[in-house]
Design a protein around this motif. Structure first.
Motif, PDB file in Angstrom:
ATOM      1  N   VAL A 281       0.840  -1.203   0.000  1.00  0.00           N
ATOM      2  CA  VAL A 281       0.000   0.000   0.000  1.00  0.00           C
ATOM      3  C   VAL A 281       0.876   1.254   0.000  1.00  0.00           C
ATOM      4  CG1 VAL A 281      -1.874  -1.146   1.253  1.00  0.00           C
ATOM      5  CG2 VAL A 281      -0.205   0.191   2.526  1.00  0.00           C
ATOM      6  N   ASP A 282       0.321   2.326  -0.532  1.00  0.00           N
ATOM      7  CA  ASP A 282       0.970   3.633  -0.545  1.00  0.00           C
ATOM      8  C   ASP A 282       0.975   4.163   0.895  1.00  0.00           C
ATOM      9  OD1 ASP A 282       1.681   6.303  -0.974  1.00  0.00           O
ATOM     10  OD2 ASP A 282       0.636   6.343  -2.911  1.00  0.00           O
ATOM     11  N   PRO A 283       2.129   4.498   1.467  1.00  0.00           N
ATOM     12  CA  PRO A 283       2.158   4.945   2.864  1.00  0.00           C
ATOM     13  C   PRO A 283       1.689   6.392   3.055  1.00  0.00           C
ATOM     14  CG  PRO A 283       4.386   4.899   1.953  1.00  0.00           C
ATOM     15  CD  PRO A 283       3.484   4.372   0.879  1.00  0.00           C
ATOM     16  N   ALA A 284       1.526   7.154   1.983  1.00  0.00           N
ATOM     17  CA  ALA A 284       1.154   8.574   2.118  1.00  0.00           C
ATOM     18  C   ALA A 284      -0.344   8.729   2.370  1.00  0.00           C
ATOM     19  CB  ALA A 284       1.524   9.320   0.842  1.00  0.00           C
ATOM     20  N   PRO A 285      -0.725   9.782   3.117  1.00  0.00           N
ATOM     21  CA  PRO A 285      -2.150  10.108   3.185  1.00  0.00           C
ATOM     22  C   PRO A 285      -2.614  10.525   1.787  1.00  0.00           C
ATOM     23  CG  PRO A 285      -0.894  11.341   4.844  1.00  0.00           C
ATOM     24  CD  PRO A 285       0.099  10.700   3.922  1.00  0.00           C
ATOM     25  N   ILE A 286      -3.770  10.004   1.381  1.00  0.00           N
ATOM     26  CA  ILE A 286      -4.278  10.246   0.030  1.00  0.00           C
ATOM     27  C   ILE A 286      -5.676  10.849   0.112  1.00  0.00           C
ATOM     28  CG2 ILE A 286      -4.920   9.147  -2.154  1.00  0.00           C
ATOM     29  CD1 ILE A 286      -2.937   6.898  -1.448  1.00  0.00           C
ATOM     30  N   GLN A 287      -5.906  11.856  -0.705  1.00  0.00           N
ATOM     31  CA  GLN A 287      -7.247  12.433  -0.768  1.00  0.00           C
ATOM     32  C   GLN A 287      -8.241  11.364  -1.228  1.00  0.00           C
ATOM     33  OE1 GLN A 287      -7.773  15.301  -3.926  1.00  0.00           O
ATOM     34  NE2 GLN A 287      -9.196  16.534  -2.701  1.00  0.00           N
ATOM     35  N   GLN A 288      -9.373  11.305  -0.549  1.00  0.00           N
ATOM     36  CA  GLN A 288     -10.396  10.329  -0.900  1.00  0.00           C
ATOM     37  C   GLN A 288     -11.169  10.791  -2.129  1.00  0.00           C
ATOM     38  OE1 GLN A 288     -11.029   7.266   0.595  1.00  0.00           O
ATOM     39  NE2 GLN A 288      -9.110   7.688   1.685  1.00  0.00           N
TER      40      GLN A 288
ATOM     41  N   VAL B  35      -1.547  12.024  19.263  1.00  0.00           N
ATOM     42  CA  VAL B  35      -0.261  12.444  19.796  1.00  0.00           C
ATOM     43  C   VAL B  35      -0.513  12.907  21.217  1.00  0.00           C
ATOM     44  CG1 VAL B  35       1.024  13.028  17.726  1.00  0.00           C
ATOM     45  CG2 VAL B  35      -0.580  14.701  18.694  1.00  0.00           C
ATOM     46  N   GLU B  36       0.466  12.701  22.081  1.00  0.00           N
ATOM     47  CA  GLU B  36       0.314  13.193  23.447  1.00  0.00           C
ATOM     48  C   GLU B  36       1.532  14.000  23.879  1.00  0.00           C
ATOM     49  OE1 GLU B  36      -0.685   9.507  25.461  1.00  0.00           O
ATOM     50  OE2 GLU B  36       1.418   9.140  25.896  1.00  0.00           O
ATOM     51  N   ASN B  37       1.376  14.677  24.991  1.00  0.00           N
ATOM     52  CA  ASN B  37       2.398  15.597  25.511  1.00  0.00           C
ATOM     53  C   ASN B  37       2.747  16.681  24.496  1.00  0.00           C
ATOM     54  OD1 ASN B  37       2.587  13.883  27.796  1.00  0.00           O
ATOM     55  ND2 ASN B  37       4.008  12.577  26.676  1.00  0.00           N
ATOM     56  N   TRP B  38       1.723  17.187  23.823  1.00  0.00           N
ATOM     57  CA  TRP B  38       1.964  18.252  22.848  1.00  0.00           C
ATOM     58  C   TRP B  38       1.987  19.585  23.605  1.00  0.00           C
ATOM     59  CZ3 TRP B  38      -1.295  19.060  17.728  1.00  0.00           C
ATOM     60  CH2 TRP B  38      -0.500  19.728  16.791  1.00  0.00           C
ATOM     61  N   THR B  39       3.045  19.770  24.378  1.00  0.00           N
ATOM     62  CA  THR B  39       3.057  20.876  25.333  1.00  0.00           C
ATOM     63  C   THR B  39       4.315  21.735  25.247  1.00  0.00           C
ATOM     64  OG1 THR B  39       3.919  19.273  26.920  1.00  0.00           O
ATOM     65  CG2 THR B  39       1.588  19.774  27.082  1.00  0.00           C
ATOM     66  N   THR B  40       5.251  21.367  24.368  1.00  0.00           N
ATOM     67  CA  THR B  40       6.477  22.159  24.284  1.00  0.00           C
ATOM     68  C   THR B  40       6.515  22.923  22.957  1.00  0.00           C
ATOM     69  OG1 THR B  40       7.586  20.393  25.506  1.00  0.00           O
ATOM     70  CG2 THR B  40       8.998  22.058  24.475  1.00  0.00           C
ATOM     71  N   PRO B  41       6.659  24.236  23.002  1.00  0.00           N
ATOM     72  CA  PRO B  41       6.744  25.002  21.759  1.00  0.00           C
ATOM     73  C   PRO B  41       7.827  24.416  20.855  1.00  0.00           C
ATOM     74  CG  PRO B  41       6.505  26.498  23.598  1.00  0.00           C
ATOM     75  CD  PRO B  41       6.690  25.114  24.185  1.00  0.00           C
ATOM     76  N   GLY B  42       7.463  24.244  19.599  1.00  0.00           N
ATOM     77  CA  GLY B  42       8.389  23.617  18.658  1.00  0.00           C
ATOM     78  C   GLY B  42       7.958  22.208  18.278  1.00  0.00           C
ATOM     79  N   ASP B  43       7.182  21.524  19.150  1.00  0.00           N
ATOM     80  CA  ASP B  43       6.658  20.190  18.831  1.00  0.00           C
ATOM     81  C   ASP B  43       5.859  20.276  17.532  1.00  0.00           C
ATOM     82  OD1 ASP B  43       7.620  19.087  21.203  1.00  0.00           O
ATOM     83  OD2 ASP B  43       5.689  19.268  22.262  1.00  0.00           O
ATOM     84  N   ALA B  44       6.216  19.430  16.565  1.00  0.00           N
ATOM     85  CA  ALA B  44       5.568  19.561  15.253  1.00  0.00           C
ATOM     86  C   ALA B  44       5.212  18.229  14.621  1.00  0.00           C
ATOM     87  CB  ALA B  44       6.480  20.350  14.314  1.00  0.00           C
ATOM     88  N   LEU B  45       4.189  18.292  13.751  1.00  0.00           N
ATOM     89  CA  LEU B  45       3.755  17.154  12.950  1.00  0.00           C
ATOM     90  C   LEU B  45       3.857  17.555  11.486  1.00  0.00           C
ATOM     91  CD1 LEU B  45       0.367  16.391  14.752  1.00  0.00           C
ATOM     92  CD2 LEU B  45       2.413  14.942  14.810  1.00  0.00           C
ATOM     93  N   SER B  46       4.247  16.620  10.617  1.00  0.00           N
ATOM     94  CA  SER B  46       4.163  16.952   9.193  1.00  0.00           C
ATOM     95  C   SER B  46       3.842  15.721   8.357  1.00  0.00           C
ATOM     96  CB  SER B  46       5.445  17.629   8.720  1.00  0.00           C
ATOM     97  OG  SER B  46       6.469  16.675   8.628  1.00  0.00           O
ATOM     98  N   TRP B  47       3.236  16.011   7.222  1.00  0.00           N
ATOM     99  CA  TRP B  47       2.811  14.956   6.304  1.00  0.00           C
ATOM    100  C   TRP B  47       3.192  15.346   4.876  1.00  0.00           C
ATOM    101  CZ3 TRP B  47      -0.325  16.998  10.093  1.00  0.00           C
ATOM    102  CH2 TRP B  47      -0.894  16.121  11.032  1.00  0.00           C
ATOM    103  N   SER B  48       3.564  14.349   4.101  1.00  0.00           N
ATOM    104  CA  SER B  48       3.662  14.530   2.663  1.00  0.00           C
ATOM    105  C   SER B  48       2.492  13.766   2.085  1.00  0.00           C
ATOM    106  CB  SER B  48       4.996  13.969   2.180  1.00  0.00           C
ATOM    107  OG  SER B  48       5.017  14.030   0.783  1.00  0.00           O
ATOM    108  N   CYS B  49       1.541  14.484   1.463  1.00  0.00           N
ATOM    109  CA  CYS B  49       0.279  13.855   1.101  1.00  0.00           C
ATOM    110  C   CYS B  49      -0.042  14.035  -0.374  1.00  0.00           C
ATOM    111  CB  CYS B  49      -0.828  14.436   1.970  1.00  0.00           C
ATOM    112  SG  CYS B  49      -0.847  16.233   1.990  1.00  0.00           S
ATOM    113  N   LYS B  50      -0.973  13.198  -0.855  1.00  0.00           N
ATOM    114  CA  LYS B  50      -1.311  13.213  -2.276  1.00  0.00           C
ATOM    115  C   LYS B  50      -2.701  13.796  -2.505  1.00  0.00           C
ATOM    116  CE  LYS B  50       1.741   9.490  -3.620  1.00  0.00           C
ATOM    117  NZ  LYS B  50       1.877   8.154  -4.250  1.00  0.00           N
ATOM    118  N   VAL B  51      -2.750  14.833  -3.339  1.00  0.00           N
ATOM    119  CA  VAL B  51      -4.013  15.495  -3.645  1.00  0.00           C
ATOM    120  C   VAL B  51      -4.306  15.317  -5.131  1.00  0.00           C
ATOM    121  CG1 VAL B  51      -5.243  17.699  -3.714  1.00  0.00           C
ATOM    122  CG2 VAL B  51      -3.726  17.153  -1.791  1.00  0.00           C
ATOM    123  N   ALA B  52      -5.454  14.719  -5.442  1.00  0.00           N
ATOM    124  CA  ALA B  52      -5.819  14.468  -6.840  1.00  0.00           C
ATOM    125  C   ALA B  52      -6.710  15.573  -7.392  1.00  0.00           C
ATOM    126  CB  ALA B  52      -6.525  13.122  -6.955  1.00  0.00           C
TER     127      ALA B  52
END
Ligand code: JFZ
Length: 573
Positions: free
Chosen positions: A421-428, A458-475
């Motif tokens: 399977v494609d590991p990227a988040p994909i637009q439905q 995600v938990e302990n999202w309490t320190t400035p700088g804590d970040a999430l990122s995704w590389s995703c596919k948009v059709a």
């Protein structure tokens, strides 16, 4: 209980029956079935087996219930038959709940069904015999820390002086001897289901696990033994994770809103909800432990029986997609349903039947043949494509006009080799793009404990700088509403107030989080989401895009942090 068990051995033989079973019957039965939620004419709020604490009822008064507990209609065979009819492969019954009353013949305490009730029979022995006869595994719930009858145990502060308590005394006098009894009096036991560890020490948790493994090496221990000393993870009650969990886990769940029988709880979940929970849990690699609360006469309530039988009918047709299957190759939840697999086959379990065509994005395996599990003679047409620029795989299935099942319909895909399977988040296909935290790159700030937990938050999202990122596919490009989906922290008020900066392909926006909306969790009526609007985004071109979100400023009184499940992009009209 999110603490992961330390001794998990997912590939060991001890888990073979467990993996195969997938579905079990939980039974909460005890003296609380007599008041059934009502004490001295007063309706007592909350779960039925907690009535002694919630009312509260003095020990000397509650004990009197034993003299009236005479479940003459109890029939172990018929309970086991029902579990079998439901397609369940194991039973877990309360050998002793928090009220301290043993449902088995105990030498360590007289406060048990044989010594203290007119019934005088040992229902646990009868159940063990019936399980053996019908090929079901038997497990025991045992409340190791709370015992409201014992002056030294945890929990009862309305009869006993907390300052005088010596937990170790209770532990040695009652808990350890009774655990030994349930492991030696009833033959092979599949698992021990401990609960609410609270005051227990790490050493005591370890002692219990070792006691179980010494007496019965194959017996599994759940994580609620405490301090990570168990073999597998019990989720919070009625709680399901948002993504596949590789370690063995189980969700204990109710048919209505109580475990122990309550005469006025009529909030029964519809069969469709229960079936969707069953397949969703299987698709995420877990077991579903579904509860009944028998009455004081020993009968299982009619609405419970009806529902269990309906699940059993579905499993008779579709059990191949559940028993002994592996979890979905897609890490994140699929909005249309659930996926399970076994070598050479994928099972797509659809919650709604699409008009003529079903489109699945992200499956890279070649599909040979597809058919309905309920009726393999019905043709399902297969076409597969791979769109160049995005490298987006699309599977199109042409389906018969009517759904094989009103609640969950299963399509079998035959594939060669391991599913890819494609590991990227994909637009439905409907335009929605869900960025689940389980698919994100999680980047904690220096010294921060920001991380993905095993429930898909995600938990302990309490320190400035804590970040999430995704590389995703948009059709399908366009304008999107951007929302953060999070869960309310357990037992705490949630106020928001965090400052977040989110970035799409390098363009940043900063905003302060608040609760703008609430959404039910479509899979479980016991969970819901808080929705915070982050703003609007324009995606001008189809292709691969990068989305990230970073904590910039914390809220004054926020100890927990945002329990984020993910970011959702919804197309604007
Ligand atoms: C416990 C018991 O107190 C309850 O009576 C019932 O037996 C249930 C199955 O387990 O309650 C809990 C324990 C843990 C959580 C929630 C309820 N939890 O971690 O979310």
């Amino acid at each position: 209980m999110s603490a992961e068990p330390r001794t998990s051995q997912p590939n060991s033989d001890r888990f073979a029956w467990w993996r195969e079973a997938r579905f079990g019957l939980f039974i909460h039965w005890g003296l609380y079935a007599l008041p059934a939620g009502i004490w001295q004419g007063r309706e007592i709020a909350g779960i039925g087996e907690w009535i002694m604490r919630r009312a509260p009822i003095p020990v000397r008064e509650y004990e009197q219930l034993a003299g009236r507990f005479n479940p003459v209609e109890f029939n172990a065979e018929s309970w086991v038959q029902l579990a079998k009819e439901a397609g369940m492969r194991y039973i877990v019954i309360t050998s002793k709940h928090h009220d301290g009353f043993a449902l088995f013949d105990s030498k360590a305490s007289d406060y048990d069904i044989v010594d203290a009730t007119p019934f005088r029979r040992d229902p646990i022995a009868e159940l063990a015999a019936a399980c053996r006869k019908h090929g079901l595994r038997l497990g025991f719930y045992y409340s190791q820390a709370q015992d409201w009858h014992d002056p030294d145990a945890d929990g009862n502060d309305w009869d006993y002086d907390v300052a005088q308590k010596d937990f170790a005394r209770y532990f040695e006098r009652k808990c350890v001897p009774q655990v030994r009894e349930i492991l030696t009096q009833y033959g092979p036991i599949g698992l021990i289901w401990f609960d609410t560890p609270r005051t227990i020490t790490p050493e005591q948790s370890e002692t219990l696990t070792q006691l179980v493994h010494t007496l019965q090496p194959d017996c599994l221990v759940n994580s609620r033994v405490g301090h990570g000393a168990g073999d597998y993870a019990s989720q919070g009650d009625n709680r399901i994770p948002f993504c596949v969990k590789r370690e063995p886990w189980e969700t204990p769940a109710t048919l209505n809103d109580t475990w122990g029988f309550k005469q006025n709880d009529h909030n029964w979940k519809p069969v469709g909800t229960l079936l969707r929970l069953l397949v969703d849990i299987a698709g995420k690699g877990g077991n579903y432990l579904l509860n009944v609360g028998p009455t004081a006469l020993g009968t299982i309530p009619g609405p419970s029986i009806e529902r269990l039988r309906a699940i059993g009918r579905w499993l008779k047709t579709n059990g191949e997609a559940i028993y002994g299957t592996q979890p979905s190759p897609f890490l994140a939840e699929q909005p249309w349903g659930a996926v399970t697999q076994r070598p050479g086959k994928l099972y797509l379990q659809l919650f709604a039947w699409p008009k003529s065509e079903f489109v699945l994005r992200g499956l890279q395996s070649r599909v040979g043949r597809a058919y309905l599990l309920a009726d393999p003679t019905q043709k399902v047409g297969v076409t597969q494509s791979q769109a160049g620029l995005l490298d987006l795989t699309e599977l199109r299935l042409t389906l018969p006009a009517s759904a094989p099942d009103p609640d969950v319909s299963v399509i079998v895909l035959e594939i060669a080799g391991e599913p890819a399977v494609d590991p990227a988040p994909i637009q439905q296909p409907d335009g929605v793009l869900m960025l689940e935290t389980c698919l994100a790159d999680v980047t904690p700030a220096a010294g921060s404990d920001f991380r993905l937990n095993s429930d898909g938050h995600v938990e302990n999202w309490t320190t400035p700088g804590d970040a999430l990122s995704w590389s995703c596919k948009v059709a399908t490009p366009g304008r999107f509403a951007v929302e953060l989906w999070s869960s309310a922290p357990r037992g705490a008020a949630w106020t928001g107030g965090q400052t977040l900066t989110w970035t799409l392909d390098g363009a940043a926006q900063t905003m302060v989080v608040q609760q703008d909306d609430k959404a039910p969790y479509a899979r479980s009526p016991h969970q819901s989401f808080l929705i915070s609007r982050l703003g609007e985004a324009t995606i001008a071109q189809a292709g691969q895009h990068t989305f990230s979100v970073r904590l910039d400023g914390v809220a004054a009184d926020d100890a927990t942090g945002l329990l984020a499940r993910g970011v959702r992009l919804t197309p604007l009209a």
